[in-house]
Design an enzyme around this catalytic site. Structure first.
Site, PDB file in Angstrom:
ATOM      1  N   LYS A  73       0.852  -1.202  -0.032  1.00 24.50           N
ATOM      2  CA  LYS A  73      -0.014   0.011   0.004  1.00 24.50           C
ATOM      3  C   LYS A  73       0.891   1.057   0.105  1.00 24.50           C
ATOM      4  CE  LYS A  73      -4.010   1.990   2.665  1.00 24.50           C
ATOM      5  NZ  LYS A  73      -4.818   1.975   3.994  1.00 24.50           N
ATOM      6  N   SER A 121      -9.667   1.619   2.978  1.00 27.20           N
ATOM      7  CA  SER A 121      -8.933   2.633   1.598  1.00 27.20           C
ATOM      8  C   SER A 121      -7.469   1.967   1.184  1.00 27.20           C
ATOM      9  CB  SER A 121      -7.123   3.771   3.068  1.00 27.20           C
ATOM     10  OG  SER A 121      -6.901   3.474   3.895  1.00 27.20           O
ATOM     11  N   SER A 174     -10.015  -0.540   6.670  1.00 27.57           N
ATOM     12  CA  SER A 174      -9.370  -0.068   6.053  1.00 27.57           C
ATOM     13  C   SER A 174      -8.616  -2.037   5.376  1.00 27.57           C
ATOM     14  CB  SER A 174      -8.536   0.232   5.626  1.00 27.57           C
ATOM     15  OG  SER A 174      -9.576   1.116   5.568  1.00 27.57           O
TER      16      SER A 174
HETATM   17  N1  GLN Z   1     -13.304   4.284   6.359  1.00 24.87           N
HETATM   18  C1  GLN Z   1     -12.230   4.921   7.450  1.00 24.87           C
HETATM   19  C2  GLN Z   1     -11.738   6.031   8.041  1.00 24.87           C
HETATM   20  O1  GLN Z   1     -12.717   6.835   6.473  1.00 24.87           O
HETATM   21  C3  GLN Z   1     -11.252   3.616   7.879  1.00 24.87           C
HETATM   22  C4  GLN Z   1     -10.110   3.997   7.278  1.00 24.87           C
HETATM   23  C5  GLN Z   1      -9.198   3.116   7.749  1.00 24.87           C
HETATM   24  O2  GLN Z   1      -9.277   2.183   8.325  1.00 24.87           O
HETATM   25  N2  GLN Z   1      -7.747   3.517   6.919  1.00 24.87           N
HETATM   26  O3  GLN Z   1     -11.196   6.617   8.605  1.00 24.87           O
END
Ligand code: GLN
Length: 488
Positions: A80, A155, A179
């Site tokens: 990532k 994400s 995410s």
């Molecule tokens: N969807 C959550 C957010 O927007 C989690 C994102 C993540 O785990 N990086 O913060």
């Protein structure tokens, strides 16, 4: 043949490399060819490391003994793009880091390289990992290989797409509030968020430091266990990493799962959950029951406050973490006509960050401002403690918790983009485990009537990754639900 090669698991790839049925250069070339043909439509990778990957592959062709020695010798892995890679651009999905080339590797990356992995590319993500769909990437959305009009989740959407579409056999994602688990569920693969502190955060570009955790994503449980084993462990460079021995997950995973009590939290089957998701989880429970597990009804009473607490705590930490992007030290700097420092800061941040990141910085700054701190941040931290206690109490009556990953199936690209609240609410089942810091794994457990993958979440007590892997592995063995391949 090409397709067959890219469907090999990590373990299978390793075995074939060691037996010299294929060499690392042929393998990398096969993947690069597939990436070149599919990435333009799927947008899983922000950067493809063509030259470097071939150079590494050449090393393993010239040193076959090294390949055999290492657990991931010669296996292409995607990373990532929020994990620093020495000499490889690391954008975090943002314009502000569009040209940032780190001078060092994140510990996770270093461990993968030591284990012989070949970095095939850096994957697409929501900017600074803020999002649940990969639509907040400066580099455009990634697409779900099961239906390219839909989001792959986020994400870590790029990592999930890369693995699901066989652009690599395994990848690393990060999970702050879901995410890893949510995109794994949306793309029909396995993804694990380890216990907070299990994996070093050194070199992981910070979003919300008290929540961020890197973890493995793969097409089966065994590969997930292997990747976890490689990246876990104490790191003196990260004071929040924990000094605790790393169990041999690949072996632990195969131990039997007798006399287990599996908790079903009633709050995770509240109204709003898609009926096909609820049905898939209930079916999964029957699989465990048939294996002799006992199902116990539990309650995690503060679940409904998870979204509100998370969307105070995470933006608060982000507003502080992202203060460093000012055009002086990293990446993008706005050119301004007159040499005025404040003006340069403002222009850089206004042009460099996307709208979701700005929304979070504003939310977080507001929540931390004097006079509001107690009402928001302090209150949210208290709620976080209650959520932690919910789990502590639940684990007195059950060994692990079975739950859906999301209340909804992968949605259409654009569907939730103008409605941040509805996007935030879709994180309702992943956020509590993040706030508590406990581990969770997402495993494929079926398909919706439209043919979209459904994931099941298994949550465990601190450092119970081995138990989660066992439960995931036995489920996979019983149902044959992973791996499955989308036709692209
Ligand atoms: N969807 C959550 C957010 O927007 C989690 C994102 C993540 O785990 N990086 O913060």
């Amino acid at each position: 043949m090409t397709e067959e090669i890219t469907q090999w698991s990590i373990i299978e790839t390793r075995r074939r490399l060691a037996k010299k049925e294929i060499n690392a250069i042929e393998l990398v070339e096969t993947y690069l060819k597939r990436i070149n043909s599919l990435n333009p439509s799927l947008n899983a990778f922000i950067t493809v490391c063509e030259e470097l990957a071939l150079k590494e592959a050449r090393y393993y062709v010239d040193h076959p003994d090294k390949l055999v020695e290492k657990p991931l010798g010669g296996v292409p892995i995607a990373i990532k793009d929020c994990l620093c890679t020495e000499g490889i651009r690391t954008t975090c999905g943002s314009k502000i880091l569009e040209s940032f080339v780190p001078p060092y590797n994140a510990t996770v990356v270093e461990k993968l390289l030591q284990a012989g992995a070949i970095i095939i590319g850096k994957t697409n993500m929501d900017e600074f990992a803020m999002g649940s769909s990969t639509e907040h990437s400066y580099f455009g959305p990634a697409r779900n290989p099961w239906d390219t009009s839909r989001v792959p989740g986020g994400s870590s959407g790029g990592s999930a797409v890369a693995v699901a579409a066989c652009l690599c056999p395994g990848a690393i994602g990060t999970d702050t509030g879901g995410s890893i688990r949510q995109p794994a569920a949306f793309c029909g693969i396995v993804g694990m968020k380890p216990t907070y502190g299990r994996v070093s955060r050194y070199g992981l570009i910070a979003f919300a430091s008290s929540l961020d955790q890197a973890g493995p994503m793969a097409r089966n449980v065994q590969d997930t266990a292997l990747l976890l084993q490689v990246i876990s462990g104490y790191d003196p460079k990260d004071t929040t990493s924990i000094l605790k021995e790393v169990p041999p997950y690949c072996e632990e995973m195969k131990k039997p799962v007798r006399n287990l009590r599996l908790g079903i939290p009633k709050e995770y089957f509240a109204k709003g959950i898609d009926s096909s998701i609820e049905e898939a989880i209930r079916q999964a429970l029957r699989v465990y029951e048939n294996l002799g597990a006992r199902i116990v009804d539990i309650s995690l009473p503060h679940t409904e406050y998870g979204v509100a607490a998370y969307y105070i705590i995470a933006p608060a930490e982000a507003s502080s973490n992202l203060a460093r992007y000012d055009g002086v030290k990293y990446g993008f700097r706005a050119e301004i006509p007159s040499p005025d420092l404040i003006h340069m800061y403002l222009e850089t941040r206004s042009r460099g960050f996307g709208s979701e990141v700005k929304r979070r910085i504003m939310l977080g700054t507001y929540a931390l401002s004097s006079g509001y701190y107690d009402a928001y941040y302090h209150k949210a931290s208290q709620v976080r403690n209650l959520i932690r206690k919910d789990f502590e109490e639940a684990f007195l009556t059950c060994d692990a918790i079975i739950a859906p990953v999301t209340p909804v199936a992968p949605f259409l690209i654009g569907e939730k983009l103008d409605d941040p609240l509805s996007m935030y609410l879709s994180d309702v089942y992943t956020l509590p485990a993040s706030l508590a810091g406990i581990p969770g794994v997402s495993v494929p457990c079926g398909f919706s009537p439209e043919g979209l993958p459904i994931g099941m979440q298994i949550l465990g007590n601190y450092f119970q990754e081995d138990l989660l892997l066992r439960l995931a592995y036995i489920f996979e063995q019983e149902t044959g639900l992973s791996p499955k391949y989308p036709s692209i």
